[in-house]
Design an enzyme around this catalytic site. Structure first.
Site, mmCIF file in Angstrom:
data_model
loop_
_atom_site.group_PDB
_atom_site.id
_atom_site.type_symbol
_atom_site.label_atom_id
_atom_site.label_comp_id
_atom_site.label_asym_id
_atom_site.label_seq_id
_atom_site.Cartn_x
_atom_site.Cartn_y
_atom_site.Cartn_z
ATOM 1 N N CYS A 121 0.844 -1.202 0.000
ATOM 2 C CA CYS A 121 0.000 0.000 0.000
ATOM 3 C C CYS A 121 0.874 1.245 0.000
ATOM 4 O O CYS A 121 1.754 1.391 0.853
ATOM 5 C CB CYS A 121 -0.918 0.007 1.228
ATOM 6 S SG CYS A 121 -1.906 1.507 1.391
ATOM 7 N N CYS A 151 -0.450 6.604 6.655
ATOM 8 C CA CYS A 151 -1.837 6.389 7.057
ATOM 9 C C CYS A 151 -1.895 5.561 8.328
ATOM 10 O O CYS A 151 -1.154 4.596 8.494
ATOM 11 C CB CYS A 151 -2.606 5.691 5.930
ATOM 12 S SG CYS A 151 -4.287 5.242 6.363
ATOM 13 N N CYS A 209 -4.071 1.015 8.821
ATOM 14 C CA CYS A 209 -3.498 -0.322 9.045
ATOM 15 C C CYS A 209 -2.275 -0.173 9.944
ATOM 16 O O CYS A 209 -1.763 0.909 10.147
ATOM 17 C CB CYS A 209 -3.072 -0.955 7.729
ATOM 18 S SG CYS A 209 -4.416 -1.314 6.596
ATOM 19 N N CYS A 244 -8.388 2.631 -0.475
ATOM 20 C CA CYS A 244 -7.892 1.838 0.655
ATOM 21 C C CYS A 244 -8.161 0.366 0.384
ATOM 22 O O CYS A 244 -9.276 -0.013 -0.008
ATOM 23 C CB CYS A 244 -8.592 2.283 1.940
ATOM 24 S SG CYS A 244 -8.250 1.223 3.362
ATOM 25 N N GLN A 275 -21.098 -5.200 13.027
ATOM 26 C CA GLN A 275 -19.701 -5.597 12.876
ATOM 27 C C GLN A 275 -19.235 -5.334 11.448
ATOM 28 O O GLN A 275 -19.968 -5.594 10.490
ATOM 29 C CB GLN A 275 -19.528 -7.078 13.215
ATOM 30 C CG GLN A 275 -19.790 -7.424 14.672
ATOM 31 C CD GLN A 275 -18.643 -7.024 15.589
ATOM 32 O OE1 GLN A 275 -17.670 -6.402 15.173
ATOM 33 N NE2 GLN A 275 -18.767 -7.380 16.864
ATOM 34 N N TYR A 306 -26.034 -4.356 25.405
ATOM 35 C CA TYR A 306 -25.361 -3.715 24.262
ATOM 36 C C TYR A 306 -25.782 -4.409 22.967
ATOM 37 O O TYR A 306 -24.965 -4.796 22.132
ATOM 38 C CB TYR A 306 -23.842 -3.767 24.411
ATOM 39 C CG TYR A 306 -23.318 -3.268 25.729
ATOM 40 C CD1 TYR A 306 -23.023 -1.925 25.936
ATOM 41 C CD2 TYR A 306 -23.126 -4.141 26.799
ATOM 42 C CE1 TYR A 306 -22.554 -1.465 27.154
ATOM 43 C CE2 TYR A 306 -22.650 -3.688 28.031
ATOM 44 C CZ TYR A 306 -22.369 -2.350 28.192
ATOM 45 O OH TYR A 306 -21.909 -1.897 29.400
ATOM 46 N N GLU A 341 -30.115 -1.587 24.681
ATOM 47 C CA GLU A 341 -29.206 -0.742 23.895
ATOM 48 C C GLU A 341 -29.538 0.720 24.175
ATOM 49 O O GLU A 341 -30.703 1.087 24.373
ATOM 50 C CB GLU A 341 -29.375 -1.053 22.400
ATOM 51 C CG GLU A 341 -28.697 -0.096 21.453
ATOM 52 C CD GLU A 341 -27.197 -0.056 21.629
ATOM 53 O OE1 GLU A 341 -26.663 1.065 21.689
ATOM 54 O OE2 GLU A 341 -26.572 -1.128 21.688
ATOM 55 N N CYS A 392 -14.015 -6.382 21.996
ATOM 56 C CA CYS A 392 -13.169 -5.832 20.927
ATOM 57 C C CYS A 392 -11.861 -5.284 21.486
ATOM 58 O O CYS A 392 -11.055 -4.731 20.741
ATOM 59 C CB CYS A 392 -13.906 -4.744 20.156
ATOM 60 S SG CYS A 392 -14.430 -3.340 21.156
#
Length: 448
Positions: free
Chosen positions: A75, A81, A84, A157, A280, A309, A330, A405
């Site tokens: 890339c 950037c 990533c 991207c 997701q 959640y 939620e 996460c």
């Protein structure tokens, strides 16, 4: 005054990884040094950028002994950037880094004995994201450089569908043609803040323009340009965000054309996705994640389950197909409305949804004597508040399925649950974010 010259690079051997994927080494005096761009097992000349009281930071000046896992970046924006962070290593090395990251957090932070022996990698590591949020600054539309709010102009991207690149180029041309300024975080002036694009498996797109105002000049012209650029576009929405902060989404939305939502299929269910709804970003890997969560839940069809959640009801509806009754909670009102529609659309009538903060809903359910067999949580990166942990323990579920996460906050919360008698029985990592340092984890907790 003339600046002090930088010290010469020093040779260091890399023995592991930090949580963001930087290499970890030690200076001659024993101080830990984090080296960006370095891989485990390499010997490098490292240029020190900062030396603190307890650790140092540097970057690779020269690779003396490269790792077999090193790859040339594919890339052109990779150095500047911040999107990533791992394109310089093989995917096999990336997966092992992430598996070990989860294991370390559970062991060192959580004090858990459970082994994270497996990580589920993605079949596709490119063009997998179904949502992109481009910040705008000056004439640039792209992504923030690492650890800054300087926007790197990115034409395309490799993590995003090609539709995002077409819509981005169109918006940039529109700004130039009609002299419409981007938002400036420092002064709070300017109009265009973010370009938001959501895509689905059918190749359709939903586009939202976030602005510092109630309207956008030449809205009709912009609609025509975007529709011409992207045939799969289903709707164009204007989001209003007049707050002087760096929050992306706004407080209100107005449909400029088409539908203000997108439909998608996941886990054999149909979902309605509006702009503020959580979903997701890697649909095939999310299916694998939810399959694991259902496996850990151990449902037989006779249980009551609570899903905190719950977002638009993705996990909730998966649970509903195997439970007697499910309650979802939620804090985002639009997400709850979408969740109710999703339940009705999929013919699932054994669910009910509450709109409110997880802390308040969990406390209310506990006070009402709700005693579910299974509770699932999928909190944001900050994890669970202590009062949510307390309320979950008070409801005394047989099993708690924690989808995380952030392994660090998972480890912290696992330690909190251990104090309430709940311990991690097993855990697995799932890579929803290839080529970035982020990773998802599913953990099963139950009473000893």
């Amino acid at each position: 005054m003339r600046a002090s010259p930088l010290p010469p690079p020093i040779p260091l051997t890399i023995h592991g990884y930090a949580s963001d994927g930087a290499g970890v080494s030690r200076l001659p005096d024993g101080m830990t040094c984090f080296v960006s761009g370095a891989l485990r097992g390499e010997k490098c000349l490292v240029q020190l950028d900062k030396v603190g009281k307890t650790c140092a930071w540097g970057h690779v000046a020269q690779i003396l002994s490269p790792s077999p896992a090193r790859l040339p970046s594919d890339c052109q924006y990779y150095v500047n950037c911040g999107g990533c962070g791992l394109r310089h290593m093989t995917y096999e090395e990336e997966l092992e880094f992430k598996r070990q990251k989860v294991q370390d957090c559970l062991t060192r932070i959580g004090g858990c004995d459970a082994l994270v022996s497996v990580i589920y990698g993605a079949e596709n590591t490119e063009r997998y994201r179904n949502k992109v949020q481009f910040p705008l600054s000056g004439t640039s539309i792209g992504f923030y450089a690492a650890r800054t709010h300087t926007v790197t102009d990115v034409e395309d991207c490799l993590l995003q569908p090609e539709a995002c690149a077409r819509l981005r180029a169109t918006l940039k041309s529109f700004m130039s043609t009609y002299c419409i300024p981007a938002y400036d975080e420092r002064t709070g002036t300017g109009l265009l803040r973010h370009l938001y694009v959501r895509t689905n498996r059918a190749g359709e797109s939903l586009c939202c323009i976030l602005v510092n105002g109630k309207a956008l000049p030449h809205e009709e012209e912009l609609v025509e340009l975007l529709r011409s650029a992207e045939p799969g576009l289903c709707g164009i929405v204007l989001g209003v965000n007049e707050k002087k902060n760096n929050v992306i989404l706004g407080d209100s939305y107005r449909t400029l054309w088409g539908e203000p939502y997108l439909m998608d299929e996941m886990c054999g269910l149909s979902f309605k996705l509006s702009v503020p709804s959580f979903y997701q970003v890697n649909t095939p890997q999310a299916e694998r994640l939810y399959d694991l969560a259902l496996e850990y839940a151990g449902l037989t069809g006779e249980e009551t389950a609570v899903d905190l959640y719950c977002g638009i009801g993705t996990i909730t509806l998966c649970l509903a197909r195997r439970s007697k009754h499910v309650i979802g909670a939620e804090i985002v009102p639009q997400a709850i409305e979408d969740a109710k529609e999703n339940a009705a659309r999929n013919g699932l009538h054994n669910v009910e949804f509450f709109c409110g903060d997880a802390s308040h809903v969990a406390a209310r359910l506990s006070a009402q004597g709700v005693r579910p067999h299974v509770i699932t949580v999928d909190p944001p990166r900050k994890g669970l508040a202590q009062d949510v942990v307390d309320s979950i323990a008070e409801m005394s579920p047989l099993r708690l399925v924690y989808v995380s996460c952030d392994p660090a906050t998972l480890g912290r919360d696992a330690k909190r649950f251990a104090e309430q008698g709940y311990h991690v029985q097993k855990a697995a990592a799932v890579d929803l974010f290839p080529r970035t340092p982020h990773v998802e984890t599913v953990a099963l907790l139950s009473r000893a």
